[in-house]
Design an enzyme around this catalytic site. Structure first.
Site, PDB file in Angstrom:
ATOM      1  N   SER A  90       0.840  -1.206   0.000  1.00 20.44           N
ATOM      2  CA  SER A  90       0.000   0.000   0.000  1.00 20.44           C
ATOM      3  C   SER A  90       0.868   1.247   0.000  1.00 20.44           C
ATOM      4  CB  SER A  90      -0.886   0.008   1.255  1.00 20.44           C
ATOM      5  OG  SER A  90      -0.062   0.242   2.398  1.00 20.44           O
ATOM      6  N   LYS A  91       0.198   2.381  -0.166  1.00 17.59           N
ATOM      7  CA  LYS A  91       0.901   3.680  -0.142  1.00 17.59           C
ATOM      8  C   LYS A  91       1.595   3.862   1.209  1.00 17.59           C
ATOM      9  CE  LYS A  91       0.136   8.666  -0.551  1.00 17.59           C
ATOM     10  NZ  LYS A  91       0.740   8.996   0.746  1.00 17.59           N
TER      11      LYS A  91
END
Length: 502
Positions: free
Chosen positions: A262-263
Site C-alpha cells: 500500500s501507499k
C-alpha cells in the site's frame, strides 16, 4: 489463437495509478504484443461519487512514461468507442432489461433502510445477511410481488435496482489461465445488483457488456476480482455470449511479505508506490528511476521467465512473456531490488546518453564552469564515476570535485593521512607534475611512481594525501585519471591550496 487477441486495462479514475495497476497494464501489454494483438484502455468511471479530477490524465501519462502506451482508448478510437463508461451509459439498460425478460434478473424495491435492518438483525443472531435464493421471496422484489404490483410500482417511478437471479443448487465451473479449474457452489453467491436506481449499471454489468462489445478475448486482471468471476461467467452464459479467457494475477505483497503493498508501506519505507508523483506523494520518475527499470522489476513480480535472466529490454519481455509462467502466490515487493534494477539500467546506458542526462543536475547544483560542461568533459567525468552510481543524481555527489575544487577536507582522512612531512612531500609532487610533458594518466603514473621508488617512500604516504588534496576526501576513481581530467594547472593549484590550508 485464430481470433485476434484483444486485451483491456480498465482502471477507475479514483486517484493515482498504483504500481500494482501498472503491473496489470504491463502484463496485458506484453500478452497483446506477443500475440500481435491490441491493448485497449477503458476508463471505468460509473462510480461518479469517487471520480477524481486529473486521475484519467495521470493514468495515460503513467502508461506513456513506462513505454507501454495503449493502442485504443480515450483519444485513440479503434472503432469500439467510446472508451469511458460514463459516455456509454445508454448502452447497458437494454441488457439489464433482456436479463429480466429472460427471467434471469429481477426488479428489487427494498429500501436501503430495510436492507440495513435485515443486515443488523442477522448480525445480532450471529449470521450473515445474503440477498439470494433462501430469502428473496420474503423481500420486496418482482419475484415476491405480483406482475401487476410490480408494474404499478415501476409506472409510479419508484426507486428500484435490477438484481441477478443466482440459480440454486448448481455448480459453476470456471477456467483460469493462472489458477486452473475452479468450482463454485451457487448457493453461497448473492444476487448482485446489476443496475442501480440512478440509471447507472454496476461494475459487474458494465464490465461484461463492454468486454463483449469491444471483442475482448482475454481478461487479465488482479486476483481481487477472482470472487466476481462466477457472476461474470454466469452473466456471459445468461446473455448467450462466449466469455473471454480469464487470468487473475497474484497480489504484490508488502516488503515484509504479509498483506498487500500500500501507499503507507511506501511512506514508511521511503520508496515510491506510484509511477509518477501525485500531490505530495513521490513517483518513480521523480525519484530518478528509469522507466525501463520500473518495467523490468514489475515484470518479474509474479512472473518468471523460466531462466536465470533478470535484465530484459521491453522487446525481450514481449518475446519471453507467457501467462503459463505467472505464479499463483503473491509476490513480495523488494525496494532494494528495485534500486539494483535501476543501477543495472544506468550501467547499460551509453556514456554520451548519461552525460546528457547528467548536465541538468550539474547546472542545477551550480557546478558550472564553462569549459566543464562541454559534452567531452562531461562524458569523461561520467565514464570515471558511473559504476558507483544507482541514479543519475548520484553522479553529482560522486563527481562534484571534477567541477569545484574542495574548500574543506574530510576531518577523519586529514587526521589519518596528513602528517608533519606531508606538505614537503606534496611540494615535491608539484615539481614532478609540472615536469610531465604529456599530461595523461599513463604518463603521470609512470613519472610519479618512478619518483616515489627513487625516493624510497611508501606508496600510501604520497597517494593518500594527494587524493585528499585533489578531492577533499579519500574517495573517487584512479588518482592518475583524476589528475589527467583536472589538467596540470588545476591539479597543481589544488595541491598548493591544500598545503596552505592544512
Amino acid at each position: 489463437m485464430s481470433q485476434k487477441v484483444r486485451v483491456r486495462f480498465a482502471p477507475s479514475p479514483t486517484g493515482p495509478l498504483h504500481i500494482g495497476g501498472v503491473r496489470t497494464a504491463l502484463f496485458n501489454y506484453l500478452f497483446a504484443k506477443k500475440h500481435g494483438g491490441d491493448f485497449v484502455l477503458r476508463i471505468e468511471d460509473t462510480d461518479q461519487n469517487r471520480y477524481v479530477e486529473g486521475a484519467e490524465d495521470y493514468i495515460i501519462a503513467a502508461l506513456n512514461w513506462c513505454g507501454i502506451p495503449f493502442d485504443e482508448g480515450p483519444g485513440k478510437d479503434g472503432g469500439f468507442g467510446p472508451y469511458r463508461q460514463s459516455e456509454r451509459k445508454t448502452i447497458y439498460k437494454k441488457y439489464a432489461d433482456e436479463l429480466v425478460a429472460k427471467g434471469m434478473a429481477y426488479y428489487a424495491f427494498d429500501s436501503a433502510e430495510k436492507l440495513d435492518f435485515h443486515r443488523k438483525d442477522h448480525e445480532a443472531k450471529g449470521k450473515t445477511f445474503i440477498y439470494n435464493w433462501h430469502n428473496r421471496l420474503k423481500l420486496m422484489n418482482s419475484l415476491s410481488l405480483s406482475p401487476e404490483e410490480t408494474r404499478t410500482r415501476l409506472d409510479a417511478g419508484e426507486d428500484y435496482v435490477i438484481r441477478f437471479k443466482t440459480p440454486q443448487d448448481e455448480k459453476v465451473v470456471l477456467h483460469d489461465l493462472v489458477r486452473g479449474t475452479i468450482e463454485i457452489d451457487t448457493n453461497i453467491l448473492d444476487d448482485k445488483v446489476l443496475f442501480k436506481s440512478d440509471g447507472m449499471p454496476t461494475y459487474h454489468l458494465a464490465n461484461i457488456v463492454d468486454d463483449h462489445l469491444m471483442e475482448i478475448t482475454h481478461v487479465i486482471r488482479g486476483e481481487e476480482w477472482l470472487p466476481s468471476l462466477a457472476l461474470h461467467q454466469q452473466l456471459y452464459d445468461a446473455l448467450g455470449w462466449t466469455a473471454p479467457q480469464f487470468a487473475h494475477l497474484p497480489l504484490i505483497m508488502k516488503p515484509v511479505g504479509k498483506g498487500k503493498l500500500s501507499k503507507r508501506d511506501g511512506d514508511k519505507g521511503g520508496f515510491p508506490v506510484f509511477p509518477l508523483a501525485w500531490k505530495e506523494a513521490q513517483g518513480y520518475r521523480e525519484a530518478g528511476y528509469f522507466p525501463e527499470a520500473v518495467v523490468n522489476f514489475l515484470a518479474l513480480l509474479g512472473w518468471n521467465p523460466g531462466t536465470e535472466q533478470e535484465l530484459f529490454t521491453l522487446e525481450e519481455l514481449v518475446h519471453a512473456f507467457s501467462l503459463e509462467r505467472v505464479n499463483k502466490a503473491g509476490a513480495r515487493f523488494d525496494p532494494e531490488k528495485t534500486m539494483w534494477y535501476n543501477q543495472q539500467m544506468l550501467q547499460r546506458k551509453s556514456t554520451p546518453a548519461l552525460a546528457q542526462l547528467f548536465l541538468p543536475f550539474v547546472e542545477k547544483h551550480g557546478l558550472v564552469a564553462k569549459e566543464k560542461t562541454t559534452p567531452d568533459y562531461l562524458e569523461r567525468v561520467v565514464s570515471l564515476i558511473k559504476e558507483r552510481a544507482t541514479f543519475v543524481s548520484d553522479l553529482c555527489e560522486l563527481g562534484q570535485y571534477f567541477f569545484l575544487a574542495p574548500t574543506t577536507y574530510a576531518e577523519k582522512a586529514v587526521r589519518k593521512q596528513w602528517k608533519e612531512d606531508t606538505p614537503g612531500i606534496l611540494n615535491e609532487v608539484i615539481g614532478v607534475l609540472e615536469s610531465v610533458d604529456e599530461f595523461s594518466s599513463q604518463q603521470i603514473e609512470i613519472q610519479l611512481k618512478t619518483w616515489i621508488a627513487d625516493r624510497e617512500l611508501p606508496f600510501g604516504k604520497v597517494m593518500a594525501p594527494l587524493r585528499l588534496a585533489l578531492v577533499g576526501d579519500l574517495k573517487g576513481p584512479h588518482v592518475f585519471d583524476i589528475l589527467e581530467l583536472l589538467g596540470q594547472t588545476e591539479s597543481v593549484a589544488r595541491i598548493k591550496r591544500a598545503v596552505a590550508q592544512l
